[in-house]
Design a protein around this motif. Structure first.
Motif, PDB file in Angstrom:
ATOM      1  N   THR A 148       0.263  -3.380  -1.080  1.00 41.61           N
ATOM      2  CA  THR A 148       0.780  -4.720  -0.773  1.00 41.61           C
ATOM      3  C   THR A 148       2.037  -4.679   0.093  1.00 41.61           C
ATOM      4  O   THR A 148       2.220  -5.554   0.937  1.00 41.61           O
ATOM      5  CB  THR A 148       1.038  -5.550  -2.046  1.00 41.61           C
ATOM      6  OG1 THR A 148       1.908  -4.835  -2.907  1.00 41.61           O
ATOM      7  CG2 THR A 148      -0.253  -5.865  -2.769  1.00 41.61           C
ATOM      8  N   ALA A 156       0.825  -4.236   3.515  1.00 42.66           N
ATOM      9  CA  ALA A 156       0.157  -5.471   3.938  1.00 42.66           C
ATOM     10  C   ALA A 156       1.182  -6.518   4.358  1.00 42.66           C
ATOM     11  O   ALA A 156       1.017  -7.186   5.388  1.00 42.66           O
ATOM     12  CB  ALA A 156      -0.728  -6.004   2.816  1.00 42.66           C
ATOM     13  N   VAL A 158      -5.451  -7.970   3.330  1.00 46.04           N
ATOM     14  CA  VAL A 158      -4.916  -6.902   4.185  1.00 46.04           C
ATOM     15  C   VAL A 158      -4.711  -5.635   3.359  1.00 46.04           C
ATOM     16  O   VAL A 158      -5.044  -4.530   3.820  1.00 46.04           O
ATOM     17  CB  VAL A 158      -3.607  -7.343   4.878  1.00 46.04           C
ATOM     18  CG1 VAL A 158      -2.983  -6.191   5.639  1.00 46.04           C
ATOM     19  CG2 VAL A 158      -3.877  -8.514   5.829  1.00 46.04           C
ATOM     20  N   ALA A 159      -4.197  -5.760   2.146  1.00 43.49           N
ATOM     21  CA  ALA A 159      -3.993  -4.589   1.282  1.00 43.49           C
ATOM     22  C   ALA A 159      -5.323  -3.896   0.995  1.00 43.49           C
ATOM     23  O   ALA A 159      -5.409  -2.660   1.006  1.00 43.49           O
ATOM     24  CB  ALA A 159      -3.299  -4.995  -0.018  1.00 43.49           C
ATOM     25  N   TRP A 199      -5.738  -1.222  -4.495  1.00 42.55           N
ATOM     26  CA  TRP A 199      -5.214  -2.074  -3.429  1.00 42.55           C
ATOM     27  C   TRP A 199      -3.814  -2.605  -3.697  1.00 42.55           C
ATOM     28  O   TRP A 199      -3.024  -2.766  -2.767  1.00 42.55           O
ATOM     29  CB  TRP A 199      -6.182  -3.204  -3.080  1.00 42.55           C
ATOM     30  CG  TRP A 199      -6.281  -4.305  -4.091  1.00 42.55           C
ATOM     31  CD1 TRP A 199      -7.221  -4.445  -5.060  1.00 42.55           C
ATOM     32  CD2 TRP A 199      -5.396  -5.420  -4.233  1.00 42.55           C
ATOM     33  NE1 TRP A 199      -6.982  -5.572  -5.800  1.00 42.55           N
ATOM     34  CE2 TRP A 199      -5.864  -6.185  -5.308  1.00 42.55           C
ATOM     35  CE3 TRP A 199      -4.252  -5.843  -3.557  1.00 42.55           C
ATOM     36  CZ2 TRP A 199      -5.221  -7.349  -5.730  1.00 42.55           C
ATOM     37  CZ3 TRP A 199      -3.619  -7.000  -3.985  1.00 42.55           C
ATOM     38  CH2 TRP A 199      -4.110  -7.735  -5.040  1.00 42.55           C
TER      39      TRP A 199
END
Length: 90
Positions: free
Chosen positions: A48, A51, A16-17, A44
């Motif tokens: 987090t 995310a 997701v990140a 990325w």
């Protein structure tokens, strides 16, 4: 070493990140980078927290989701995804 093709190699948080970073950086979405892959690889981890927030919003399944699946299984899977903050070595 046998590869399990039915299992992701990275944690849900990382996936997701990476998607959020790609969305923010890539010209194909909201960013301005023609090729954002190297930047996504580098940045990325900064996504987090976002995310984890996105995964937390999925804790409660929708009515449609409940109609086709088991809420208890979904709950365990989402909670495991939130707890799984392992950064992939790939």
């Amino acid at each position: 070493m046998e590869i399990d093709f039915d299992r992701a190699a990275t944690s849900p948080v990382e996936r997701v990140a990476r998607a959020l970073a790609g969305h923010a950086l890539s010209k194909n979405a909201e960013g301005d980078m023609t090729s954002a892959s190297e930047a996504v690889n580098a940045l990325w981890p900064e996504y987090t927290d976002a995310a984890l927030a996105a995964l937390r919003t999925l804790r409660e399944p929708s009515g449609r989701m409940l109609a086709v699946g088991d809420a208890a299984v979904w709950d365990r899977m989402i909670h495991a995804a939130i707890e799984d903050e392992t950064i992939s070595e790939f």
